[in-house]
Scaffold this motif. Structure first.
Motif, PDB file in Angstrom:
ATOM      1  N   THR A 117     -26.587 -56.990  40.825  1.00  0.00           N
ATOM      2  CA  THR A 117     -26.527 -56.191  42.015  1.00  0.00           C
ATOM      3  C   THR A 117     -26.902 -56.831  43.510  1.00  0.00           C
ATOM      4  O   THR A 117     -28.029 -57.227  42.346  1.00  0.00           O
ATOM      5  N   ALA A 118     -26.885 -56.747  44.853  1.00  0.00           N
ATOM      6  CA  ALA A 118     -27.576 -56.861  46.032  1.00  0.00           C
ATOM      7  C   ALA A 118     -27.566 -55.986  46.360  1.00  0.00           C
ATOM      8  O   ALA A 118     -26.561 -56.162  46.806  1.00  0.00           O
ATOM      9  N   TRP A 119     -28.740 -56.439  47.839  1.00  0.00           N
ATOM     10  CA  TRP A 119     -28.394 -55.268  49.123  1.00  0.00           C
ATOM     11  C   TRP A 119     -28.686 -55.624  50.354  1.00  0.00           C
ATOM     12  O   TRP A 119     -29.305 -57.154  49.941  1.00  0.00           O
ATOM     13  N   ARG A 120     -28.209 -55.486  51.316  1.00  0.00           N
ATOM     14  CA  ARG A 120     -28.175 -56.028  52.582  1.00  0.00           C
ATOM     15  C   ARG A 120     -29.432 -54.882  53.481  1.00  0.00           C
ATOM     16  O   ARG A 120     -28.767 -53.961  54.086  1.00  0.00           O
ATOM     17  N   GLY A 121     -29.737 -55.482  53.970  1.00  0.00           N
ATOM     18  CA  GLY A 121     -30.795 -54.645  54.699  1.00  0.00           C
ATOM     19  C   GLY A 121     -32.264 -54.171  54.298  1.00  0.00           C
ATOM     20  O   GLY A 121     -32.594 -54.830  53.792  1.00  0.00           O
ATOM     21  N   ASP A 122     -32.530 -53.313  54.942  1.00  0.00           N
ATOM     22  CA  ASP A 122     -34.441 -52.620  54.386  1.00  0.00           C
ATOM     23  C   ASP A 122     -34.515 -52.920  53.106  1.00  0.00           C
ATOM     24  O   ASP A 122     -35.117 -54.173  52.379  1.00  0.00           O
ATOM     25  N   ALA A 123     -34.203 -51.889  52.552  1.00  0.00           N
ATOM     26  CA  ALA A 123     -34.941 -51.727  50.832  1.00  0.00           C
ATOM     27  C   ALA A 123     -33.319 -50.240  50.267  1.00  0.00           C
ATOM     28  O   ALA A 123     -34.126 -49.331  51.198  1.00  0.00           O
ATOM     29  N   PRO A 124     -33.575 -50.277  49.466  1.00  0.00           N
ATOM     30  CA  PRO A 124     -32.775 -49.660  48.702  1.00  0.00           C
ATOM     31  C   PRO A 124     -34.035 -48.255  48.441  1.00  0.00           C
ATOM     32  O   PRO A 124     -35.550 -48.347  48.554  1.00  0.00           O
ATOM     33  N   ASN A 125     -33.751 -46.802  48.143  1.00  0.00           N
ATOM     34  CA  ASN A 125     -34.840 -45.839  47.905  1.00  0.00           C
ATOM     35  C   ASN A 125     -35.924 -45.505  49.064  1.00  0.00           C
ATOM     36  O   ASN A 125     -36.935 -45.233  48.656  1.00  0.00           O
ATOM     37  N   ASP A 126     -35.672 -45.879  50.187  1.00  0.00           N
ATOM     38  CA  ASP A 126     -35.646 -45.093  51.412  1.00  0.00           C
ATOM     39  C   ASP A 126     -34.812 -44.615  52.458  1.00  0.00           C
ATOM     40  O   ASP A 126     -33.633 -44.344  52.249  1.00  0.00           O
ATOM     41  N   ASN A 127     -35.764 -43.638  53.592  1.00  0.00           N
ATOM     42  CA  ASN A 127     -34.830 -43.112  54.656  1.00  0.00           C
ATOM     43  C   ASN A 127     -34.746 -44.045  55.316  1.00  0.00           C
ATOM     44  O   ASN A 127     -35.011 -43.497  57.270  1.00  0.00           O
ATOM     45  N   THR A 128     -34.645 -45.444  55.338  1.00  0.00           N
ATOM     46  CA  THR A 128     -34.115 -46.568  56.699  1.00  0.00           C
ATOM     47  C   THR A 128     -33.335 -46.439  56.408  1.00  0.00           C
ATOM     48  O   THR A 128     -32.635 -46.700  55.462  1.00  0.00           O
ATOM     49  N   ASP A 129     -31.903 -46.976  57.650  1.00  0.00           N
ATOM     50  CA  ASP A 129     -30.562 -47.505  57.360  1.00  0.00           C
ATOM     51  C   ASP A 129     -30.524 -48.870  57.192  1.00  0.00           C
ATOM     52  O   ASP A 129     -31.659 -50.192  57.231  1.00  0.00           O
TER      53      ASP A 129
END
Length: 208
Positions: A109-121
């Protein structure tokens, strides 16, 4: 490739890409999701309560009325490490429901954006499944033209305290415990025959 869902503040969109070779099937789910959350110490039962995906595969080609030994469910949760085995679980049908089973497969798995597990879009995440044919009891890919039944579910959570949001399905009428409601996947690109042209009418060509 196929796609489902919709982009929205609390909804998800996904496109799914499938490819296979002589040893394995790869299914990659690209998901657009605004908020990303995962459980840091999950049990198999916890996986679908956070941002995760479930693949359903029926090898019988018939679309049975209950999950049986030809039916597989593969869950994978988003996670920071990308391929941690704690964040995936396999199940196999037992003629009535799903039973936890040690099916060898991997998911990155990978993500795009700030980071998981925070309240930022964020912009979304990816689940990339690698499923050896040997893990499904096969010595190699099925013959050209073989039909399997397939379904994909995206589970969504946008707040650490919940609730879990409604699942997004492909196909839209899919029921997890009813393989006959799943879609179909075909091995190999079907051929096509162009229809024979039928001559008719009169065409006049003039030099200007």
């Amino acid at each position: 490739i196929f796609w489902f869902g919709k982009v929205g503040p609390t909804s998800v969109y996904a496109d799914v890409r499938l490819i296979y070779d002589d040893t394995k099937l790869n299914i990659t789910v690209h998901i657009i999701d605004r908020r990303l959350w995962y459980e840091t110490t999950p049990s198999p039962a916890d996986l679908t309560q956070w941002d995760s995906t479930s693949l359903y595969v029926d090898l019988s080609g018939k679309g049975d009325a209950t999950p049986n030994s030809k039916d597989y469910r593969l869950d994978a949760q988003l996670n920071w490490n990308g391929s941690n085995s704690n964040y995936r679980a396999g199940y196999r049908g037992n003629s009535s429901t799903w039973a936890l089973n040690s099916i060898p497969f991997t998911v990155t798995t990978a993500w795009r954006g700030d980071a998981p597990n925070d309240n930022t879009d964020d912009k979304g995440w990816i689940a990339d499944y690698t499923i050896p044919f040997s893990s499904l009891g096969l010595s190699g890919p099925p013959p050209f033209g073989t039909i399997w039944w397939l379904a994909v579910v995206v589970h969504n959570r946008d707040d650490i305290h919940g609730p879990v949001l409604p699942d997004t399905f492909w196909p839209q009428w899919m029921q997890p415990n009813l393989p006959s409601t799943w879609g179909q996947m075909r091995f190999g690109v079907p051929g096509s025959n162009a229809p024979e042209a039928v001559t008719g009418g009169v065409t006049t060509s003039r030099r200007g």
